[in-house]
Design a protein around this motif. Sequence first.
Motif, PDB file in Angstrom:
ATOM      1  N   SER A 221      24.271  45.305 -48.480  1.00 54.68           N
ATOM      2  CA  SER A 221      24.779  46.645 -48.160  1.00 54.68           C
ATOM      3  C   SER A 221      24.049  47.306 -46.996  1.00 54.68           C
ATOM      4  N   TRP A 222      22.921  46.729 -46.587  1.00 57.14           N
ATOM      5  CA  TRP A 222      22.168  47.296 -45.460  1.00 57.14           C
ATOM      6  C   TRP A 222      22.502  46.590 -44.143  1.00 57.14           C
ATOM      7  N   ARG A 223      23.498  45.741 -44.144  1.00 60.78           N
ATOM      8  CA  ARG A 223      23.806  44.936 -42.954  1.00 60.78           C
ATOM      9  C   ARG A 223      23.998  45.805 -41.713  1.00 60.78           C
ATOM     10  N   ASN A 224      24.629  46.955 -41.842  1.00 55.36           N
ATOM     11  CA  ASN A 224      24.963  47.799 -40.692  1.00 55.36           C
ATOM     12  C   ASN A 224      24.064  49.031 -40.568  1.00 55.36           C
ATOM     13  N   LYS A 225      22.944  49.034 -41.292  1.00 56.60           N
ATOM     14  CA  LYS A 225      22.015  50.163 -41.189  1.00 56.60           C
ATOM     15  C   LYS A 225      21.309  50.141 -39.835  1.00 56.60           C
ATOM     16  N   SER A 226      20.882  51.333 -39.399  1.00 58.32           N
ATOM     17  CA  SER A 226      20.232  51.468 -38.091  1.00 58.32           C
ATOM     18  C   SER A 226      18.759  51.105 -38.166  1.00 58.32           C
ATOM     19  N   VAL A 227      18.168  50.853 -36.988  1.00 59.37           N
ATOM     20  CA  VAL A 227      16.731  50.560 -36.918  1.00 59.37           C
ATOM     21  C   VAL A 227      15.897  51.698 -37.504  1.00 59.37           C
ATOM     22  N   PRO A 228      16.198  52.987 -37.192  1.00 60.70           N
ATOM     23  CA  PRO A 228      15.411  54.071 -37.806  1.00 60.70           C
ATOM     24  C   PRO A 228      15.432  54.040 -39.334  1.00 60.70           C
ATOM     25  N   GLU A 229      16.570  53.640 -39.943  1.00 64.53           N
ATOM     26  CA  GLU A 229      16.629  53.566 -41.400  1.00 64.53           C
ATOM     27  C   GLU A 229      15.730  52.452 -41.924  1.00 64.53           C
ATOM     28  N   PHE A 230      15.727  51.332 -41.220  1.00 69.00           N
ATOM     29  CA  PHE A 230      14.820  50.246 -41.594  1.00 69.00           C
ATOM     30  C   PHE A 230      13.363  50.686 -41.396  1.00 69.00           C
ATOM     31  N   LYS A 231      13.144  51.425 -40.340  1.00 68.29           N
ATOM     32  CA  LYS A 231      11.783  51.921 -40.071  1.00 68.29           C
ATOM     33  C   LYS A 231      11.291  52.813 -41.204  1.00 68.29           C
ATOM     34  N   ASN A 232      12.114  53.744 -41.636  1.00 76.70           N
ATOM     35  CA  ASN A 232      11.714  54.657 -42.711  1.00 76.70           C
ATOM     36  C   ASN A 232      11.407  53.897 -44.000  1.00 76.70           C
ATOM     37  N   LEU A 233      12.232  52.904 -44.312  1.00 79.75           N
ATOM     38  CA  LEU A 233      11.983  52.106 -45.512  1.00 79.75           C
ATOM     39  C   LEU A 233      10.671  51.345 -45.397  1.00 79.75           C
ATOM     40  N   ALA A 234      10.427  50.747 -44.219  1.00 76.98           N
ATOM     41  CA  ALA A 234       9.186  49.991 -44.011  1.00 76.98           C
ATOM     42  C   ALA A 234       7.973  50.897 -44.142  1.00 76.98           C
ATOM     43  N   VAL A 235       8.044  52.081 -43.527  1.00 78.36           N
ATOM     44  CA  VAL A 235       6.917  53.017 -43.566  1.00 78.36           C
ATOM     45  C   VAL A 235       6.627  53.441 -45.007  1.00 78.36           C
ATOM     46  N   ASP A 236       7.665  53.810 -45.748  1.00 76.47           N
ATOM     47  CA  ASP A 236       7.469  54.250 -47.133  1.00 76.47           C
ATOM     48  C   ASP A 236       6.855  53.139 -47.983  1.00 76.47           C
ATOM     49  N   THR A 237       7.345  51.910 -47.779  1.00 74.73           N
ATOM     50  CA  THR A 237       6.852  50.780 -48.571  1.00 74.73           C
ATOM     51  C   THR A 237       5.400  50.466 -48.228  1.00 74.73           C
ATOM     52  N   ILE A 238       5.103  50.432 -46.930  1.00 69.72           N
ATOM     53  CA  ILE A 238       3.743  50.099 -46.502  1.00 69.72           C
ATOM     54  C   ILE A 238       2.765  51.197 -46.908  1.00 69.72           C
ATOM     55  N   PHE A 239       3.204  52.465 -46.809  1.00 69.70           N
ATOM     56  CA  PHE A 239       2.297  53.544 -47.184  1.00 69.70           C
ATOM     57  C   PHE A 239       1.993  53.521 -48.680  1.00 69.70           C
TER      58      PHE A 239
END
Length: 555
Positions: A221-239
């Motif tokens: 379901s994330w196939r068409n998500k934008s880079v900023p959305e992936f960025k926010n998920l990565a930041v939240d997970t890493i933090f």
Amino acid sequence: MAQEQLVETIRQAIAAAQRAGDLPAFEWDNEVPIDRPRQPEHGDFATPVAMKLAKAASAKPRDIAEAIIKHLGEGDLVTAAEIAGPGYINLRLNPAWLSNQVDEVLRKGAVYADLERGKGIRAQVEFVSANPTGPLTLGHARGAVLGDTLAAVLTAAGYEVTREYYFNNAGLQMESLGETLRIRYLELLGDYSQPLQDGKHYQGEYMHWIAATLFAFHGDSWRNKSVPEFKNLAVDTIFADIRNTLRRLSVEFDVYFNEDSLYHTGDVEDVIESLKEHEWLYFQDGAWWFKATSFGKDKDRVFVRSNGMPTYRVPDIAYHRNKLQRFDRIIDVLGADHKDAVPDVLDALRALEEDTSGISVLIHQFTTLIRDGEEVKMSTRRANYITIDELLDEVGADAVRYFMLALAPTTHQTFDINVAKSRKENENPVVYIQYAHARACGILDREAPKRGIAYDPAAPASTLTHEAEIHLINEMLRLREVIARIEEDLEPHRLAYYARELASAFNTFYDKCPVLRTDVPPDVQQARLKLTAAARIALARTLALMSMSAPEEIV
């Protein structure tokens, strides 16, 4: 305890000598330098105050020292004083006074060595401050331990301390992070097969893990998500991972400060406009330059790029202006890679007429990890590194904290994982220190009751006259001096040194002064039980200041 009283005793002796005519009247700053001599045979304390007063008194240092000693009086603090060298005064504390301090330690408990010099002063310690681009590594561990220990010591010195973590979750590196996660996710869907670009994308295994977790919960379901959305998920997970790692290391922050907020509040823009207004910035080659050469630097610095974006020094300046509004004393604990930026930030603050006298910067050198005699290389993007979590899994939090603290921050550190894993007292200082505490607990809580010996807290400590007993008491009292020294000089490694010396003093006492042996007189036995109880307090407090555990037994 002893140091403060000795200073006042010497001041009174100088005044008495002047009243008696043994010293002339003169003005001086009333400051008495005093310290522990390196060699025990020179006494418990030594002061060069006589040499300091020679010019003001127009007298020879040894004559001044003689006059001071003459008027030390018959107090219960000093039992002997002698002149050494050109005019040093060596002082020995009265064993009777020292034995009384055992009761003071027992009465005050864990706070027996605490100070009040920071009372009412708001202090901030900023440390770690790693951007959320990956797990915390070995290099971050040293800053974490140094900063957290400084905060603990400042709290013991009476300050109102805030531990703060400064981070940036915007900019090009965050865009690269989001793009990396998007690629890893699309790889799982079979929609991407190009290799990541070395130096641009993040190669770590953790990116595979985040992508796999995302796929497990959300499918395609994330196939068409934008880079900023992936960025926010990565930041939240890493933090979330960073916070968990810090908790494992016994580090808790009071404030997480987002650099991006300084843009939203206009603080970054205000710094730029204020510097322009005061003509500290000039326009050249399409960029705005800070007049760093006016502060003695070799060249000016770009503060605003030709694309209109501030360089990273500018939000740092804004952040420190924000700090100055909130705190009276500010301590930045930074890695060696920040050493070039710090002077520019401080110079810009001075250019803005900010008072930087309350800002201190502790730069710590890099840490090299040795495993089986081989160095382990580290790089965040290439993912060839040891994370704090991996190190914690191997050696535990206590070992990580001790060894990260054990050397002066200005010294390049080699962390030998084999030594840190050792469970031998003669190899691993962590085991040596903790075993001393466990040994004290064993005497008081297990061995004495087993033998039917009841510890009487009201028993007198006056029989504590053995050299090893006096040395242990002196070492226990020295914690107050160590806290004061660290508060002044920001050298937290002194606490690690002290911990070993305190443990050594207790172990020597244990070897030379039997506590529970049947031939020990009852009054001596009770006094030694009191000293053991006081030593347990001192050892536990020292370990607590380093956020290390104080085990009651070691198996």
